[in-house]
Scaffold this motif. Structure first.
Motif, PDB file in Angstrom:
ATOM      1  N   GLU A  10       6.697 -15.649  -5.196  1.00 22.49           N
ATOM      2  CA  GLU A  10       7.800 -14.690  -5.057  1.00 22.49           C
ATOM      3  C   GLU A  10       7.289 -13.255  -5.170  1.00 22.49           C
ATOM      4  O   GLU A  10       7.673 -12.377  -4.384  1.00 22.49           O
ATOM      5  CB  GLU A  10       8.888 -14.946  -6.104  1.00 22.49           C
ATOM      6  N   TYR A  11       6.436 -13.004  -6.149  1.00 23.93           N
ATOM      7  CA  TYR A  11       5.852 -11.667  -6.295  1.00 23.93           C
ATOM      8  C   TYR A  11       5.031 -11.289  -5.064  1.00 23.93           C
ATOM      9  O   TYR A  11       5.105 -10.157  -4.568  1.00 23.93           O
ATOM     10  CB  TYR A  11       4.975 -11.571  -7.542  1.00 23.93           C
ATOM     11  N   LEU A  12       4.263 -12.223  -4.557  1.00 22.61           N
ATOM     12  CA  LEU A  12       3.453 -11.953  -3.364  1.00 22.61           C
ATOM     13  C   LEU A  12       4.336 -11.654  -2.151  1.00 22.61           C
ATOM     14  O   LEU A  12       4.025 -10.780  -1.340  1.00 22.61           O
ATOM     15  CB  LEU A  12       2.511 -13.126  -3.072  1.00 22.61           C
ATOM     16  N   ARG A  13       5.436 -12.357  -2.019  1.00 19.11           N
ATOM     17  CA  ARG A  13       6.374 -12.091  -0.914  1.00 19.11           C
ATOM     18  C   ARG A  13       6.975 -10.692  -1.034  1.00 19.11           C
ATOM     19  O   ARG A  13       7.124  -9.978  -0.043  1.00 19.11           O
ATOM     20  CB  ARG A  13       7.471 -13.154  -0.887  1.00 19.11           C
ATOM     21  N   GLU A  14       7.344 -10.316  -2.254  1.00 23.99           N
ATOM     22  CA  GLU A  14       7.883  -8.969  -2.475  1.00 23.99           C
ATOM     23  C   GLU A  14       6.838  -7.910  -2.136  1.00 23.99           C
ATOM     24  O   GLU A  14       7.147  -6.897  -1.492  1.00 23.99           O
ATOM     25  CB  GLU A  14       8.344  -8.800  -3.926  1.00 23.99           C
ATOM     26  N   ILE A  15       5.621  -8.147  -2.576  1.00 23.05           N
ATOM     27  CA  ILE A  15       4.538  -7.190  -2.288  1.00 23.05           C
ATOM     28  C   ILE A  15       4.319  -7.099  -0.785  1.00 23.05           C
ATOM     29  O   ILE A  15       4.161  -6.005  -0.236  1.00 23.05           O
ATOM     30  CB  ILE A  15       3.236  -7.608  -3.017  1.00 23.05           C
ATOM     31  N   ARG A  16       4.327  -8.221  -0.086  1.00 22.37           N
ATOM     32  CA  ARG A  16       4.139  -8.218   1.367  1.00 22.37           C
ATOM     33  C   ARG A  16       5.275  -7.444   2.045  1.00 22.37           C
ATOM     34  O   ARG A  16       5.044  -6.663   2.961  1.00 22.37           O
ATOM     35  CB  ARG A  16       4.078  -9.649   1.896  1.00 22.37           C
ATOM     36  N   GLY A  17       6.485  -7.628   1.570  1.00 26.40           N
ATOM     37  CA  GLY A  17       7.631  -6.883   2.125  1.00 26.40           C
ATOM     38  C   GLY A  17       7.495  -5.391   1.891  1.00 26.40           C
ATOM     39  O   GLY A  17       7.747  -4.586   2.799  1.00 26.40           O
ATOM     40  N   ASP A  18       7.097  -5.029   0.678  1.00 23.52           N
ATOM     41  CA  ASP A  18       6.891  -3.609   0.370  1.00 23.52           C
ATOM     42  C   ASP A  18       5.779  -3.013   1.218  1.00 23.52           C
ATOM     43  O   ASP A  18       5.888  -1.882   1.702  1.00 23.52           O
ATOM     44  CB  ASP A  18       6.568  -3.421  -1.114  1.00 23.52           C
ATOM     45  N   MET A  19       4.711  -3.769   1.415  1.00 24.14           N
ATOM     46  CA  MET A  19       3.598  -3.287   2.238  1.00 24.14           C
ATOM     47  C   MET A  19       4.040  -3.079   3.691  1.00 24.14           C
ATOM     48  O   MET A  19       3.635  -2.122   4.344  1.00 24.14           O
ATOM     49  CB  MET A  19       2.422  -4.271   2.183  1.00 24.14           C
ATOM     50  N   ALA A  20       4.875  -3.968   4.198  1.00 21.16           N
ATOM     51  CA  ALA A  20       5.376  -3.837   5.571  1.00 21.16           C
ATOM     52  C   ALA A  20       6.230  -2.570   5.699  1.00 21.16           C
ATOM     53  O   ALA A  20       6.110  -1.837   6.682  1.00 21.16           O
ATOM     54  CB  ALA A  20       6.178  -5.071   5.963  1.00 21.16           C
ATOM     55  N   LYS A  21       7.068  -2.306   4.695  1.00 22.38           N
ATOM     56  CA  LYS A  21       7.884  -1.090   4.707  1.00 22.38           C
ATOM     57  C   LYS A  21       7.000   0.156   4.678  1.00 22.38           C
ATOM     58  O   LYS A  21       7.246   1.127   5.396  1.00 22.38           O
ATOM     59  CB  LYS A  21       8.842  -1.071   3.517  1.00 22.38           C
ATOM     60  N   SER A  27       3.528   4.733   9.910  1.00 24.58           N
ATOM     61  CA  SER A  27       3.551   4.849  11.374  1.00 24.58           C
ATOM     62  C   SER A  27       4.520   5.937  11.819  1.00 24.58           C
ATOM     63  O   SER A  27       4.215   6.735  12.709  1.00 24.58           O
ATOM     64  CB  SER A  27       3.937   3.515  12.005  1.00 24.58           C
ATOM     65  N   THR A  28       5.683   5.967  11.191  1.00 26.52           N
ATOM     66  CA  THR A  28       6.682   6.987  11.522  1.00 26.52           C
ATOM     67  C   THR A  28       6.154   8.376  11.187  1.00 26.52           C
ATOM     68  O   THR A  28       6.263   9.312  11.990  1.00 26.52           O
ATOM     69  CB  THR A  28       7.994   6.729  10.747  1.00 26.52           C
TER      70      THR A  28
END
Length: 72
Positions: A10-21, A27-28
Motif C-alpha cells: 500500500e505504501y509503495l502504491r501511494e509512493i508510485r502515485g505521488d511520483m506520477a503526480k 513536465s508541465t
C-alpha cells in the motif's frame, strides 16, 4: 489487522502515485519554462531592435545639430 506485506504494498502504491503526480507537474513546468524562454527571447530581440533604432535617431540628430551649428 493489515498484514505487513500488504501494508508495504500500500505504501509503495501511494509512493508510485505521488511520483506520477510529480512527474506530471515537472513536465508541465518544463513546458511552461520553454514558453517563458521563448517570450524572453522575443523581448530581447525587441529591445535590441529598439537600441538600433535609437542609435540611428541619435546619428541623424547629431547630423542635424551640425548642419544648424547647434553643436557645442
Amino acid at each position: 489487522m493489515v498484514e505487513p506485506d500488504n501494508l508495504v504494498l500500500e505504501y509503495l502504491r501511494e509512493i508510485r502515485g505521488d511520483m506520477a503526480k510529480m512527474s506530471d507537474r515537472i513536465s508541465t513546468m518544463s513546458a511552461e519554462m520553454t514558453t517563458v524562454r521563448q517570450y524572453l527571447a522575443g523581448l530581447v530581440t525587441l529591445v535590441e531592435h529598439d537600441h538600433s533604432d535609437i542609435a540611428v535617431i541619435k546619428t541623424r540628430l547629431d547630423r542635424i545639430e551640425k548642419r544648424l551649428d547647434l553643436v557645442d
